[in-house]
Design a protein around this motif. Structure first.
Motif, short mmCIF file in Angstrom:
data_model
loop_
_atom_site.label_atom_id
_atom_site.label_comp_id
_atom_site.label_asym_id
_atom_site.label_seq_id
_atom_site.Cartn_x
_atom_site.Cartn_y
_atom_site.Cartn_z
N THR A 1 122.21 75.88 -38.15
CA THR A 1 122.43 74.86 -36.84
C THR A 1 121.12 73.72 -36.86
O THR A 1 121.32 73.06 -36.31
CB THR A 1 121.51 75.58 -35.54
OG1 THR A 1 122.62 76.94 -35.22
CG2 THR A 1 121.54 75.24 -34.32
N SER A 2 119.72 74.12 -37.34
CA SER A 2 119.43 72.21 -37.65
C SER A 2 119.30 71.78 -38.44
O SER A 2 119.53 70.75 -38.32
CB SER A 2 117.42 73.16 -38.39
OG SER A 2 117.15 74.20 -36.90
N PHE A 3 120.30 71.93 -39.70
CA PHE A 3 121.01 71.37 -40.21
C PHE A 3 121.44 70.22 -39.42
O PHE A 3 121.85 69.03 -40.08
CB PHE A 3 121.49 71.94 -41.41
CG PHE A 3 122.29 70.98 -42.43
CD1 PHE A 3 121.43 70.46 -43.64
CD2 PHE A 3 123.90 71.23 -42.63
CE1 PHE A 3 121.84 69.56 -44.91
CE2 PHE A 3 123.84 70.34 -43.40
CZ PHE A 3 123.51 69.21 -44.35
N GLU A 4 122.35 70.73 -39.03
CA GLU A 4 123.82 69.96 -38.31
C GLU A 4 122.93 69.01 -37.05
O GLU A 4 122.97 68.17 -37.07
CB GLU A 4 124.77 70.81 -37.71
CG GLU A 4 125.63 71.63 -38.89
CD GLU A 4 126.60 73.13 -38.45
OE1 GLU A 4 126.89 72.80 -36.64
OE2 GLU A 4 126.77 73.32 -38.96
N ALA A 5 121.93 69.62 -37.00
CA ALA A 5 121.11 68.69 -35.56
C ALA A 5 120.30 67.46 -36.12
O ALA A 5 120.52 66.97 -35.96
CB ALA A 5 120.20 70.02 -34.67
N CYS A 6 120.17 67.81 -37.32
CA CYS A 6 119.56 67.11 -38.06
C CYS A 6 119.47 65.36 -37.92
O CYS A 6 119.61 64.51 -38.04
CB CYS A 6 119.09 67.56 -39.41
SG CYS A 6 117.16 66.56 -40.49
N LEU A 7 121.16 66.14 -38.94
CA LEU A 7 122.14 65.29 -39.86
C LEU A 7 122.30 64.28 -38.20
O LEU A 7 123.47 63.01 -37.98
CB LEU A 7 123.17 65.65 -40.48
CG LEU A 7 122.92 65.95 -42.18
CD1 LEU A 7 124.13 66.36 -42.11
CD2 LEU A 7 121.87 65.02 -42.24
N LYS A 8 122.40 65.06 -36.74
CA LYS A 8 123.11 63.84 -35.75
C LYS A 8 121.70 63.66 -34.68
O LYS A 8 121.61 62.63 -34.25
CB LYS A 8 123.40 65.11 -34.67
CG LYS A 8 124.53 65.75 -35.45
CD LYS A 8 125.24 67.05 -34.43
CE LYS A 8 126.49 68.11 -34.57
NZ LYS A 8 126.68 68.34 -34.44
#
Length: 229
Positions: free
Chosen positions: A169-176
């Motif tokens: 979840t944090s990974f995807e949020a970071c790339l957004k």
């Protein structure tokens, strides 16, 4: 070694990259060039005034070494640059033990992504926090072939950074994170437009510009004369 003229060109695949990251199953092969042609180190006639080089950037520098070190090295690198990874594997350990840890050199790595995937690598390193950023950069360089040059690089990147405690979840949020993405683009463009960076790795050693991967002996020949009073 190569670099597009502007971060708008380099990173224009951002939306597609984010969609890929969210899906964690698609490849972005074709958005980046695998590897770089052999490069030799060459001294540049023109340097950059240190005060200009060290002026505030869009992203804060995360330096290694003493702030009072007599030598400051700024490296512009790309996470998908094979020569950059080779520098971290063969030269950086000696640079750190011989010069950084002994207070002789202050070392700063700045983001100069050559493609959207490299930008993603830098983004997750920043999202991990200042205390983990440099360690994650080193990890991504050490494992470069296992994530950057695979069929599913974004998925491989996500799996790798999970080892550092970053959740999916944090990974995807970071790339957004568009603001972070824009700041990385600004660092890139500042380097290209103001300091003439057009390839990776590019080093500024007390403002003197050097292009290309350096072995420990070549680096020592540049640093040691600067340490003599």
């Amino acid at each position: 070694m190569r670099s597009p003229k502007s971060a708008k060109t380099v990173l224009r695949g951002h939306r597609g990259l984010l969609e890929t990251a969210a899906a964690t199953a698609l490849t972005i092969a074709g958005l980046f060039v695998i590897g770089n042609p052999p490069a030799s180190v060459r001294a540049e006639a023109a340097g950059v005034p240190v005060n200009e080089l060290m002026a505030a950037e869009a992203l804060p520098d995360i330096a290694l070494g003493s702030s009072s070190a007599p030598v400051t090295i700024v490296e512009y690198a790309s996470m998908t640059c094979s020569h950059c990874a080779a520098f971290y594997a063969t030269t950086f350990p000696e640079l750190k033990s011989k010069y950084i840890d002994t207070g002789k050199v202050r070392f700063i790595l700045r983001e100069f992504p050559l493609d959207p995937l490299a930008a993603a690598g830098f983004m997750v390193a920043r999202c991990a926090g200042d205390d983990k950023r440099n360690a994650i950069v080193e990890l991504l360089f050490a494992q470069q072939k296992n994530w950057a040059f695979t069929d599913k690089p974004v998925e491989a990147l996500a799996n790798l950074v999970k080892q550092t405690g970053m959740s999916q979840t944090s990974f995807e949020a970071c790339l957004k994170n568009q603001d972070l993405y824009n700041k990385i683009a600004k660092v890139h463009d500042q380097a290209a437009e103001k300091f003439g960076v057009n390839a990776t790795p590019t080093f500024f050693i007390n403002g003197k510009k050097q292009n290309g991967e350096m072995n420990p002996d070549a680096l020592a020949k540049l640093i040691d004369p600067m340490l003599k009073g």
